[in-house]
Every structure is written in C-alpha cells, then in structure tokens.
Design a protein around this motif. Structure first.
Motif, PDB file in Angstrom:
ATOM      1  N   VAL A 262       0.832  -1.203   0.000  1.00 41.88           N
ATOM      2  CA  VAL A 262       0.000   0.000   0.000  1.00 41.88           C
ATOM      3  C   VAL A 262       0.867   1.253   0.000  1.00 41.88           C
ATOM      4  O   VAL A 262       0.639   2.200  -0.773  1.00 41.88           O
ATOM      5  CB  VAL A 262      -0.946  -0.001   1.213  1.00 41.88           C
ATOM      6  N   LEU A 263       1.878   1.284   0.871  1.00 46.31           N
ATOM      7  CA  LEU A 263       2.710   2.487   0.999  1.00 46.31           C
ATOM      8  C   LEU A 263       3.499   2.757  -0.278  1.00 46.31           C
ATOM      9  O   LEU A 263       3.640   3.914  -0.705  1.00 46.31           O
ATOM     10  CB  LEU A 263       3.662   2.346   2.185  1.00 46.31           C
ATOM     11  N   LEU A 264       4.030   1.711  -0.901  1.00 50.75           N
ATOM     12  CA  LEU A 264       4.781   1.914  -2.142  1.00 50.75           C
ATOM     13  C   LEU A 264       3.863   2.352  -3.275  1.00 50.75           C
ATOM     14  O   LEU A 264       4.247   3.185  -4.112  1.00 50.75           O
ATOM     15  CB  LEU A 264       5.523   0.634  -2.528  1.00 50.75           C
ATOM     16  N   THR A 265       2.653   1.809  -3.302  1.00 51.08           N
ATOM     17  CA  THR A 265       1.691   2.236  -4.318  1.00 51.08           C
ATOM     18  C   THR A 265       1.366   3.712  -4.143  1.00 51.08           C
ATOM     19  O   THR A 265       1.326   4.485  -5.118  1.00 51.08           O
ATOM     20  CB  THR A 265       0.408   1.393  -4.222  1.00 51.08           C
ATOM     21  N   ALA A 266       1.143   4.129  -2.895  1.00 47.97           N
ATOM     22  CA  ALA A 266       0.881   5.541  -2.630  1.00 47.97           C
ATOM     23  C   ALA A 266       2.070   6.397  -3.042  1.00 47.97           C
ATOM     24  O   ALA A 266       1.911   7.438  -3.710  1.00 47.97           O
ATOM     25  CB  ALA A 266       0.572   5.744  -1.138  1.00 47.97           C
ATOM     26  N   THR A 267       3.267   5.961  -2.686  1.00 47.23           N
ATOM     27  CA  THR A 267       4.471   6.721  -3.020  1.00 47.23           C
ATOM     28  C   THR A 267       4.634   6.870  -4.523  1.00 47.23           C
ATOM     29  O   THR A 267       4.993   7.941  -5.031  1.00 47.23           O
ATOM     30  CB  THR A 267       5.709   6.033  -2.419  1.00 47.23           C
ATOM     31  N   ALA A 268       4.356   5.799  -5.259  1.00 49.13           N
ATOM     32  CA  ALA A 268       4.481   5.848  -6.725  1.00 49.13           C
ATOM     33  C   ALA A 268       3.539   6.879  -7.339  1.00 49.13           C
ATOM     34  O   ALA A 268       3.810   7.393  -8.421  1.00 49.13           O
ATOM     35  CB  ALA A 268       4.214   4.467  -7.316  1.00 49.13           C
ATOM     36  N   HIS A 269       2.454   7.208  -6.634  1.00 46.33           N
ATOM     37  CA  HIS A 269       1.498   8.203  -7.120  1.00 46.33           C
ATOM     38  C   HIS A 269       1.701   9.567  -6.453  1.00 46.33           C
ATOM     39  O   HIS A 269       0.834  10.441  -6.579  1.00 46.33           O
ATOM     40  CB  HIS A 269       0.070   7.716  -6.875  1.00 46.33           C
ATOM     41  N   GLY A 270       2.827   9.738  -5.775  1.00 46.71           N
ATOM     42  CA  GLY A 270       3.122  11.032  -5.157  1.00 46.71           C
ATOM     43  C   GLY A 270       2.362  11.304  -3.879  1.00 46.71           C
ATOM     44  O   GLY A 270       2.266  12.462  -3.447  1.00 46.71           O
ATOM     45  N   VAL A 271       1.824  10.276  -3.251  1.00 46.88           N
ATOM     46  CA  VAL A 271       1.041  10.430  -2.021  1.00 46.88           C
ATOM     47  C   VAL A 271       1.940  10.147  -0.823  1.00 46.88           C
ATOM     48  O   VAL A 271       2.683   9.158  -0.811  1.00 46.88           O
ATOM     49  CB  VAL A 271      -0.171   9.476  -2.026  1.00 46.88           C
ATOM     50  N   ARG A 272       1.872  11.021   0.185  1.00 49.82           N
ATOM     51  CA  ARG A 272       2.628  10.840   1.426  1.00 49.82           C
ATOM     52  C   ARG A 272       1.818  10.008   2.414  1.00 49.82           C
ATOM     53  O   ARG A 272       0.585  10.030   2.394  1.00 49.82           O
ATOM     54  CB  ARG A 272       2.955  12.188   2.057  1.00 49.82           C
ATOM     55  N   THR A 273       2.514   9.328   3.310  1.00 51.98           N
ATOM     56  CA  THR A 273       1.843   8.477   4.289  1.00 51.98           C
ATOM     57  C   THR A 273       2.513   8.582   5.645  1.00 51.98           C
ATOM     58  O   THR A 273       3.694   8.910   5.757  1.00 51.98           O
ATOM     59  CB  THR A 273       1.871   7.002   3.850  1.00 51.98           C
ATOM     60  N   SER A 274       1.726   8.326   6.670  1.00 52.12           N
ATOM     61  CA  SER A 274       2.270   8.130   8.011  1.00 52.12           C
ATOM     62  C   SER A 274       1.394   7.120   8.728  1.00 52.12           C
ATOM     63  O   SER A 274       0.240   6.890   8.347  1.00 52.12           O
ATOM     64  CB  SER A 274       2.336   9.449   8.790  1.00 52.12           C
ATOM     65  N   MET A 275       1.934   6.497   9.762  1.00 53.92           N
ATOM     66  CA  MET A 275       1.243   5.442  10.468  1.00 53.92           C
ATOM     67  C   MET A 275       0.780   5.925  11.842  1.00 53.92           C
ATOM     68  O   MET A 275       1.536   6.569  12.568  1.00 53.92           O
ATOM     69  CB  MET A 275       2.144   4.215  10.636  1.00 53.92           C
ATOM     70  N   LEU A 276      -0.455   5.604  12.164  1.00 52.99           N
ATOM     71  CA  LEU A 276      -1.025   5.889  13.479  1.00 52.99           C
ATOM     72  C   LEU A 276      -1.293   4.537  14.144  1.00 52.99           C
ATOM     73  O   LEU A 276      -2.331   3.908  13.910  1.00 52.99           O
ATOM     74  CB  LEU A 276      -2.307   6.716  13.344  1.00 52.99           C
ATOM     75  N   HIS A 277      -0.356   4.122  14.978  1.00 52.07           N
ATOM     76  CA  HIS A 277      -0.394   2.770  15.544  1.00 52.07           C
ATOM     77  C   HIS A 277      -0.839   2.760  17.003  1.00 52.07           C
ATOM     78  O   HIS A 277      -1.057   1.692  17.587  1.00 52.07           O
ATOM     79  CB  HIS A 277       1.006   2.136  15.419  1.00 52.07           C
ATOM     80  N   GLN A 278      -1.009   3.937  17.610  1.00 50.74           N
ATOM     81  CA  GLN A 278      -1.179   4.001  19.059  1.00 50.74           C
ATOM     82  C   GLN A 278      -2.337   3.149  19.558  1.00 50.74           C
ATOM     83  O   GLN A 278      -2.197   2.427  20.557  1.00 50.74           O
ATOM     84  CB  GLN A 278      -1.378   5.458  19.508  1.00 50.74           C
ATOM     85  N   ALA A 279      -3.493   3.221  18.908  1.00 50.06           N
ATOM     86  CA  ALA A 279      -4.661   2.480  19.398  1.00 50.06           C
ATOM     87  C   ALA A 279      -4.460   0.975  19.306  1.00 50.06           C
ATOM     88  O   ALA A 279      -5.096   0.212  20.056  1.00 50.06           O
ATOM     89  CB  ALA A 279      -5.909   2.894  18.618  1.00 50.06           C
ATOM     90  N   MET A 280      -3.583   0.517  18.407  1.00 53.79           N
ATOM     91  CA  MET A 280      -3.339  -0.912  18.264  1.00 53.79           C
ATOM     92  C   MET A 280      -2.517  -1.460  19.430  1.00 53.79           C
ATOM     93  O   MET A 280      -2.395  -2.679  19.575  1.00 53.79           O
ATOM     94  CB  MET A 280      -2.607  -1.192  16.947  1.00 53.79           C
ATOM     95  N   GLU A 281      -1.958  -0.579  20.246  1.00 52.48           N
ATOM     96  CA  GLU A 281      -1.091  -0.993  21.352  1.00 52.48           C
ATOM     97  C   GLU A 281      -1.862  -1.198  22.661  1.00 52.48           C
ATOM     98  O   GLU A 281      -1.268  -1.570  23.667  1.00 52.48           O
ATOM     99  CB  GLU A 281       0.010   0.055  21.538  1.00 52.48           C
ATOM    100  N   TRP A 282      -3.181  -0.946  22.646  1.00 52.25           N
ATOM    101  CA  TRP A 282      -4.033  -1.130  23.820  1.00 52.25           C
ATOM    102  C   TRP A 282      -5.169  -2.068  23.414  1.00 52.25           C
ATOM    103  O   TRP A 282      -5.967  -1.724  22.539  1.00 52.25           O
ATOM    104  CB  TRP A 282      -4.589   0.209  24.308  1.00 52.25           C
ATOM    105  N   PRO A 283      -5.260  -3.256  23.992  1.00 54.61           N
ATOM    106  CA  PRO A 283      -6.230  -4.258  23.531  1.00 54.61           C
ATOM    107  C   PRO A 283      -7.664  -3.753  23.442  1.00 54.61           C
ATOM    108  O   PRO A 283      -8.377  -4.063  22.477  1.00 54.61           O
ATOM    109  CB  PRO A 283      -6.088  -5.384  24.562  1.00 54.61           C
ATOM    110  N   ASP A 284      -8.110  -2.972  24.422  1.00 51.39           N
ATOM    111  CA  ASP A 284      -9.501  -2.517  24.381  1.00 51.39           C
ATOM    112  C   ASP A 284      -9.732  -1.512  23.257  1.00 51.39           C
ATOM    113  O   ASP A 284     -10.783  -1.529  22.593  1.00 51.39           O
ATOM    114  CB  ASP A 284      -9.921  -1.937  25.730  1.00 51.39           C
ATOM    115  N   LEU A 285      -8.766  -0.645  23.014  1.00 52.53           N
ATOM    116  CA  LEU A 285      -8.920   0.339  21.944  1.00 52.53           C
ATOM    117  C   LEU A 285      -8.792  -0.321  20.575  1.00 52.53           C
ATOM    118  O   LEU A 285      -9.486   0.058  19.621  1.00 52.53           O
ATOM    119  CB  LEU A 285      -7.893   1.458  22.102  1.00 52.53           C
ATOM    120  N   ARG A 286      -7.915  -1.307  20.488  1.00 52.86           N
ATOM    121  CA  ARG A 286      -7.811  -2.042  19.224  1.00 52.86           C
ATOM    122  C   ARG A 286      -9.123  -2.765  18.924  1.00 52.86           C
ATOM    123  O   ARG A 286      -9.597  -2.767  17.785  1.00 52.86           O
ATOM    124  CB  ARG A 286      -6.651  -3.036  19.298  1.00 52.86           C
TER     125      ARG A 286
END
Length: 326
Positions: A262-286
C-alpha cells in the motif's frame, strides 16, 4: 534483464531494499541470511530490538518484518528473478519468519517490479498535509494492493474517521501518562549528529496538530528539549484501516506485506503516508476499532495525503547489514 549470479552486489541490493521498509519506532527488528543451496534469503526476527510494553506479543514486529519481506520481493523481481515467499517455513525455528527464494521466472515477472523506484523514495511524513483529497482511483489502487497480499484496506466515512482518530487520541493520552511506555519510546529517539542506524532522529518527529484533530505520536513526552511548534494539520484527514480476518502470526506477516504494498503504491502516485499505531497498542482500543458486522482484526491506521517529505530516518547501511548475512 535477469542477473544470473547471486554475488555480493546482488545481496547488497536486496538487503538495502529490505531495510528501507518501515518498522515500529524504526527498530528494524530483522536480520537476514542466505541459503545458497536453495537460493533463498532467510528473514529472521532480531529479538534484541523489541518493545516489551508497546508490542508485548510482537505483532508490530511481525508487521515490520512483513514489510521488509515485501521489499525483498520487489527487489528480487527488479533484478529479474521470480520471488517465491514462504512464511513461517519451519516450526522448529520460530525466529525464522520468512524465506524469499530467487527462482527463474516461468512466465511474466511479478507486477511488483514497477514499485522498485518507490522503495527508496518512501518515507514516513509526520508533517501536515495540504488537505487536497487523494483521487478515488488512487485509493482504490491502494486497497487492491492490500487485497493482493491477503489483507483489506477500509477507507472510512467522515463519522468513522472521527471514531478511529478518537481511539488514536485516547491511546496517545494513555501513552503520555504512562511513564514506562514514555521511557520506552524515548529510548528510540536519537539526537542530531548521533549517526545511529536505528531509531528516529529528533528532526524527523514532526509537529503536533495545533487544532488537536490528528493525534500524532509524541515520542519525547515532557522532556525539556526543543520541539517543532504546533502547526495546523489538514482539516479533514484521509485515513485507512488495514485489517485482516484472523490474528495469527502469519496474518501479521501478511499484513506487513500488505502495508508496504500500500505504501509503495501511494508513493508511486506522489502520495505521502504516516502510520497511526497508538490504538493498536491497547487491547480494548484495538477491539473498539473493529469494523461492525465483520470478522475484523485491525492492524494499523494509515494517514495519507499530499504534503512535504517528512525527512529520512536512518537505516543500517547495506554494507553494514551485509555483515549480518550468515
């Protein structure tokens, strides 16, 4: 044109591509080996670089390694071979997460070859985006990239986006009031000029959202160090939830492959990306991030849009990494 010999130059090209993959806190929790008999690159977990609090079951480590495996696939195809990937190939070696075999193509080379120039150009951008929406056709191509790797990419509507960002904000608030987690993340921040191959330089951290709409991770906590001043981020964030139907080690690795596709596909089209992983680190929020009425195991929230390059994070150089090839 196919490169016939797997020499030092080929290994350097392959490892350089692999280590360009994103990893949680830029821990780069992988190491590589070469099985000459089968012409396979072995990808193992490096358990010296883990996050016991943020990633106790090492799910994010598997995502990171899966991303490196996909970069290997792209580089192998670029050099003219057909990459044959096996995940968790040996139950007796739990740290051997994947092998990528270099085989002679039986027909057409894999479509992923075209992504090779994006491997070096892809960088996480923690900067504000312009707010110009990414066209639906590009988003659809990103979703298809995830599907090709056995995962799914869910692009939420406005209300669901607010929910997912709210869960991320709740996780970020917990992290900031948890001294041990804050200390853990700070250990992966490097000072300017430190010239370390792992971790995130202060210069690559980016600002916080002055309006509080987009909860970017604050790695430094309340440390009395220079911070970039808060900036106004895009008013309407575009995000996508990467998810899998199951939550096993193999699913985590496939999600990592999907993430990098996904990230490389976005990059190939000039799209920037960042990851928001915080909620995945807490079982209830995930769990709260699960899609309704679906068997859904959330793996990562991706923010995407148009904007500046957020700056490079260091990597173990190909020459250095090659010394870790057995």
């Amino acid at each position: 044109m196919q490169t016939r010999e797997i020499d030092a130059g080929v290994l350097e090209t392959l490892v350089a591509a692999a280590v360009a993959a994103p990893s949680i806190h830029n821990t780069q929790p992988w190491r590589f080996g070469m099985d000459a008999a089968t012409r396979s690159i072995e990808v193992r977990a490096d358990n010296r670089r883990t996050l016991p609090l943020a990633d106790p079951d090492r799910r994010a480590q598997h995502l990171s390694v899966g991303a490196a495996v996909f970069n290997l696939q792209v580089a192998v195809a670029h050099l003219g071979w057909d990459p044959v990937v096996r995940l968790l190939p040996d139950p007796g070696e739990p740290d051997l997460l994947a092998t990528v075999q270099l085989t002679t193509p039986a027909g057409e080379l894999p479509d992923c070859r075209w992504l090779y120039p994006a491997v070096e150009r892809r960088h996480t951008s923690r900067m504000p985006f312009t707010g110009r929406p990414v066209p639906e056709a590009v988003v659809a191509e990103m979703a298809e990239a995830a599907r090709a790797e056995g995962s799914r990419l869910y692009v939420p509507d406005f209300a669901q986006t607010r929910l997912l960002l709210g869960l991320t904000a709740a996780a970020e608030a917990r992290n900031q009031t948890h001294p041990a987690r804050t200390a853990e993340s700070r250990t992966w921040i490097t000072a300017p000029g430190a010239n370390l191959p792992y971790g995130i330089p202060l210069t690559a951290l980016g600002p916080q959202d002055a309006d509080g709409r987009i909860p970017m991770r604050d790695f430094t906590g309340r440390l009395p160090i220079p911070h970039l001043p808060d900036q106004h981020f895009e008013r309407h964030a575009q995000v996508a939830l990467l998810w899998t139907a199951h939550d096993r080690r193999e699913d985590w690795l496939r999600a990592g492959q999907a993430l990098e596709h996904v990230l490389l596909t976005a990059t190939a089209h000039g799209v920037r990306t960042s990851m928001l992983h915080q909620a995945m680190e807490w079982p209830d929020l995930r769990a709260a991030a699960c899609l309704p009425q679906r068997r859904c195991c959330p793996q990562l929230l991706i923010r995407f849009g148009y904007g500046p390059d957020g700056g490079r994070t260091p990597r173990a150089l190909a020459q250095t990494a090659r010394h870790r090839v057995d």
